[in-house]
Design a protein around this motif. Structure first.
Motif, PDB file in Angstrom:
ATOM      1  N   PHE A  60       0.771  -1.272   0.119  1.00  0.00           N
ATOM      2  CA  PHE A  60       0.011   0.063   0.121  1.00  0.00           C
ATOM      3  C   PHE A  60       0.716   1.226   0.040  1.00  0.00           C
ATOM      4  CE2 PHE A  60      -1.945   3.517   2.583  1.00  0.00           C
ATOM      5  CZ  PHE A  60      -3.191   3.674   1.597  1.00  0.00           C
ATOM      6  N   LYS A  61       0.489   2.269  -0.583  1.00  0.00           N
ATOM      7  CA  LYS A  61       0.878   3.668  -0.812  1.00  0.00           C
ATOM      8  C   LYS A  61      -0.066   4.711  -0.890  1.00  0.00           C
ATOM      9  CE  LYS A  61       4.089   3.168  -4.158  1.00  0.00           C
ATOM     10  NZ  LYS A  61       4.529   1.939  -4.286  1.00  0.00           N
ATOM     11  N   LEU A  62      -0.012   5.808  -0.168  1.00  0.00           N
ATOM     12  CA  LEU A  62      -0.981   6.788  -0.465  1.00  0.00           C
ATOM     13  C   LEU A  62      -0.708   7.396  -1.738  1.00  0.00           C
ATOM     14  CD1 LEU A  62      -0.704   8.566   3.110  1.00  0.00           C
ATOM     15  CD2 LEU A  62      -2.742   7.310   2.145  1.00  0.00           C
ATOM     16  N   THR A  63      -1.845   7.403  -2.493  1.00  0.00           N
ATOM     17  CA  THR A  63      -1.700   8.392  -3.763  1.00  0.00           C
ATOM     18  C   THR A  63      -1.659   9.693  -3.555  1.00  0.00           C
ATOM     19  OG1 THR A  63      -4.027   8.348  -4.093  1.00  0.00           O
ATOM     20  CG2 THR A  63      -2.804   6.349  -4.939  1.00  0.00           C
ATOM     21  N   LEU A  64      -1.458  10.576  -4.602  1.00  0.00           N
ATOM     22  CA  LEU A  64      -1.322  12.119  -4.647  1.00  0.00           C
ATOM     23  C   LEU A  64      -2.962  12.521  -4.249  1.00  0.00           C
ATOM     24  CD1 LEU A  64      -0.272  14.635  -4.882  1.00  0.00           C
ATOM     25  CD2 LEU A  64      -0.535  14.516  -7.559  1.00  0.00           C
ATOM     26  N   SER A  65      -3.900  11.870  -4.784  1.00  0.00           N
ATOM     27  CA  SER A  65      -5.384  12.193  -4.630  1.00  0.00           C
ATOM     28  C   SER A  65      -5.801  11.874  -3.191  1.00  0.00           C
ATOM     29  CB  SER A  65      -6.309  11.375  -5.374  1.00  0.00           C
ATOM     30  OG  SER A  65      -6.268  10.180  -5.330  1.00  0.00           O
ATOM     31  N   MET A  66      -5.397  10.763  -2.416  1.00  0.00           N
ATOM     32  CA  MET A  66      -5.648  10.457  -1.220  1.00  0.00           C
ATOM     33  C   MET A  66      -4.888  11.706  -0.397  1.00  0.00           C
ATOM     34  SD  MET A  66      -4.722   6.292  -0.791  1.00  0.00           S
ATOM     35  CE  MET A  66      -5.649   5.261  -1.802  1.00  0.00           C
ATOM     36  N   MET A  67      -3.856  11.923  -0.598  1.00  0.00           N
ATOM     37  CA  MET A  67      -2.997  13.034   0.160  1.00  0.00           C
ATOM     38  C   MET A  67      -3.797  14.245  -0.088  1.00  0.00           C
ATOM     39  SD  MET A  67       1.139  12.285  -0.387  1.00  0.00           S
ATOM     40  CE  MET A  67       1.914  10.793   0.559  1.00  0.00           C
ATOM     41  N   ILE A  68      -4.087  14.813  -1.096  1.00  0.00           N
ATOM     42  CA  ILE A  68      -4.955  16.083  -1.302  1.00  0.00           C
ATOM     43  C   ILE A  68      -6.193  15.996  -0.343  1.00  0.00           C
ATOM     44  CG2 ILE A  68      -6.078  17.427  -2.914  1.00  0.00           C
ATOM     45  CD1 ILE A  68      -3.834  16.605  -5.180  1.00  0.00           C
ATOM     46  N   VAL A  69      -6.605  14.938  -0.558  1.00  0.00           N
ATOM     47  CA  VAL A  69      -8.233  14.599   0.282  1.00  0.00           C
ATOM     48  C   VAL A  69      -7.990  14.893   1.545  1.00  0.00           C
ATOM     49  CG1 VAL A  69     -10.154  13.302   0.639  1.00  0.00           C
ATOM     50  CG2 VAL A  69      -9.422  13.549  -1.710  1.00  0.00           C
ATOM     51  N   LEU A  70      -6.995  14.014   2.211  1.00  0.00           N
ATOM     52  CA  LEU A  70      -6.647  14.325   3.563  1.00  0.00           C
ATOM     53  C   LEU A  70      -6.029  15.743   4.000  1.00  0.00           C
ATOM     54  CD1 LEU A  70      -4.754  10.748   3.913  1.00  0.00           C
ATOM     55  CD2 LEU A  70      -6.887  11.562   5.245  1.00  0.00           C
ATOM     56  N   THR A  71      -5.409  16.281   3.378  1.00  0.00           N
ATOM     57  CA  THR A  71      -5.032  17.566   3.618  1.00  0.00           C
ATOM     58  C   THR A  71      -6.172  18.563   3.392  1.00  0.00           C
ATOM     59  OG1 THR A  71      -2.933  17.182   2.624  1.00  0.00           O
ATOM     60  CG2 THR A  71      -3.433  19.363   3.043  1.00  0.00           C
ATOM     61  N   LEU A  72      -7.006  18.584   2.653  1.00  0.00           N
ATOM     62  CA  LEU A  72      -8.078  19.338   2.387  1.00  0.00           C
ATOM     63  C   LEU A  72      -9.016  19.219   3.739  1.00  0.00           C
ATOM     64  CD1 LEU A  72      -8.736  20.987   0.115  1.00  0.00           C
ATOM     65  CD2 LEU A  72     -10.310  19.570  -0.654  1.00  0.00           C
ATOM     66  N   MET A  73      -9.210  17.595   4.106  1.00  0.00           N
ATOM     67  CA  MET A  73     -10.049  17.691   5.260  1.00  0.00           C
ATOM     68  C   MET A  73      -9.459  18.111   6.568  1.00  0.00           C
ATOM     69  SD  MET A  73     -10.783  13.312   4.590  1.00  0.00           S
ATOM     70  CE  MET A  73     -11.336  13.214   6.454  1.00  0.00           C
ATOM     71  N   TYR A  74      -7.898  18.152   6.602  1.00  0.00           N
ATOM     72  CA  TYR A  74      -7.326  18.916   7.917  1.00  0.00           C
ATOM     73  C   TYR A  74      -7.600  20.425   7.738  1.00  0.00           C
ATOM     74  CZ  TYR A  74      -5.369  15.122  10.425  1.00  0.00           C
ATOM     75  OH  TYR A  74      -5.220  14.143  11.461  1.00  0.00           O
ATOM     76  N   VAL A  75      -7.498  20.966   6.670  1.00  0.00           N
ATOM     77  CA  VAL A  75      -7.699  22.442   6.501  1.00  0.00           C
ATOM     78  C   VAL A  75      -9.341  22.767   6.731  1.00  0.00           C
ATOM     79  CG1 VAL A  75      -7.916  24.192   4.742  1.00  0.00           C
ATOM     80  CG2 VAL A  75      -5.605  22.666   4.951  1.00  0.00           C
ATOM     81  N   ILE A  76     -10.093  21.978   6.295  1.00  0.00           N
ATOM     82  CA  ILE A  76     -11.438  22.174   6.458  1.00  0.00           C
ATOM     83  C   ILE A  76     -11.817  22.368   7.921  1.00  0.00           C
ATOM     84  CG2 ILE A  76     -13.759  21.569   6.026  1.00  0.00           C
ATOM     85  CD1 ILE A  76     -12.861  20.873   3.298  1.00  0.00           C
ATOM     86  N   TYR A  77     -11.289  21.164   8.381  1.00  0.00           N
ATOM     87  CA  TYR A  77     -11.692  20.930   9.927  1.00  0.00           C
ATOM     88  C   TYR A  77     -11.147  22.065  10.921  1.00  0.00           C
ATOM     89  CZ  TYR A  77     -12.699  18.404  14.251  1.00  0.00           C
ATOM     90  OH  TYR A  77     -12.966  18.358  15.668  1.00  0.00           O
ATOM     91  N   PHE A  78      -9.723  22.210  10.616  1.00  0.00           N
ATOM     92  CA  PHE A  78      -8.896  22.970  11.794  1.00  0.00           C
ATOM     93  C   PHE A  78      -8.954  24.321  11.502  1.00  0.00           C
ATOM     94  CE2 PHE A  78      -6.937  18.629  12.942  1.00  0.00           C
ATOM     95  CZ  PHE A  78      -6.995  18.588  14.118  1.00  0.00           C
ATOM     96  N   GLU A  79      -9.232  24.798  10.127  1.00  0.00           N
ATOM     97  CA  GLU A  79      -9.326  26.342   9.838  1.00  0.00           C
ATOM     98  C   GLU A  79     -10.603  26.804   9.380  1.00  0.00           C
ATOM     99  OE1 GLU A  79      -6.598  27.855  10.204  1.00  0.00           O
ATOM    100  OE2 GLU A  79      -5.562  26.186  10.744  1.00  0.00           O
ATOM    101  N   VAL A  80     -11.414  25.850   9.339  1.00  0.00           N
ATOM    102  CA  VAL A  80     -12.854  26.433   8.861  1.00  0.00           C
ATOM    103  C   VAL A  80     -13.904  25.904   9.869  1.00  0.00           C
ATOM    104  CG1 VAL A  80     -14.804  26.417   7.172  1.00  0.00           C
ATOM    105  CG2 VAL A  80     -12.295  26.301   6.599  1.00  0.00           C
ATOM    106  N   ILE A  81     -14.006  24.841  10.344  1.00  0.00           N
ATOM    107  CA  ILE A  81     -15.051  24.368  11.306  1.00  0.00           C
ATOM    108  C   ILE A  81     -14.759  24.647  12.811  1.00  0.00           C
ATOM    109  CG2 ILE A  81     -16.011  22.336  12.218  1.00  0.00           C
ATOM    110  CD1 ILE A  81     -15.891  20.943   9.253  1.00  0.00           C
ATOM    111  N   LEU A  82     -13.525  24.518  13.343  1.00  0.00           N
ATOM    112  CA  LEU A  82     -13.123  24.599  14.525  1.00  0.00           C
ATOM    113  C   LEU A  82     -13.102  26.128  15.172  1.00  0.00           C
ATOM    114  CD1 LEU A  82     -10.866  21.684  15.490  1.00  0.00           C
ATOM    115  CD2 LEU A  82     -13.236  21.850  16.096  1.00  0.00           C
ATOM    116  N   PRO A  83     -12.584  26.989  14.120  1.00  0.00           N
ATOM    117  CA  PRO A  83     -12.340  28.495  14.780  1.00  0.00           C
ATOM    118  C   PRO A  83     -13.649  28.995  15.312  1.00  0.00           C
ATOM    119  CG  PRO A  83     -10.843  28.137  13.006  1.00  0.00           C
ATOM    120  CD  PRO A  83     -11.850  26.747  13.028  1.00  0.00           C
ATOM    121  N   PRO A  84     -14.817  28.716  14.685  1.00  0.00           N
ATOM    122  CA  PRO A  84     -16.040  29.447  15.172  1.00  0.00           C
ATOM    123  C   PRO A  84     -16.533  28.831  16.354  1.00  0.00           C
ATOM    124  CG  PRO A  84     -16.261  28.976  12.854  1.00  0.00           C
ATOM    125  CD  PRO A  84     -15.112  28.513  13.403  1.00  0.00           C
TER     126      PRO A  84
END
Length: 121
Positions: A60-84
């Protein structure tokens, strides 16, 4: 051990040393204090996922698309959802840059490590 394993262990060690220094009240420069752990976040998350799933599927290896989606999930959660929702979290565009930088470095190291392997990236 391959380069990706060394990279993952180095990221874990750097995070541990940073937290230890924080516990001992070391003073860090501004960029290090505010963004270092954000840069390390994605390589550590990717490494945990990578090596956990390799227990089940050895090639198993993480693909570029998996890495992009995971990074996007972290950005949305920690920078959009949690601050308010919590005063502990604040939106910072540079955190997003740090997440992307860490993800990019992790992808490059993984790609370089497994470039000559027969498994698909």
């Amino acid at each position: 051990m391959n380069l990706y394993a060394y990279f993952f262990i180095s990221c874990l060690a750097a995070a541990a040393l940073f937290l230890l220094g924080d516990e001992w009240n070391w003073s860090y420069p501004f960029l290090l204090r505010n963004y270092f752990m954000d840069v390390l976040c994605m390589p550590i998350v990717f490494g945990i996922i990578h090596y956990s799933l390799r227990l089940i599927k050895p090639h198993f290896k993480l693909t570029l698309s998996m890495m992009i989606v995971l990074t996007l999930m972290y950005v949305i959660y920690f920078e959009v959802i949690l601050p308010p929702l919590s005063p502990r979290y604040t939106f910072d565009g540079w955190d997003i840059v740090a997440y992307i930088l860490g993800a990019s470095i992790s992808f490059i190291v993984q790609r370089y490590t497994f470039l000559n392997k027969k498994t698909v990236l």
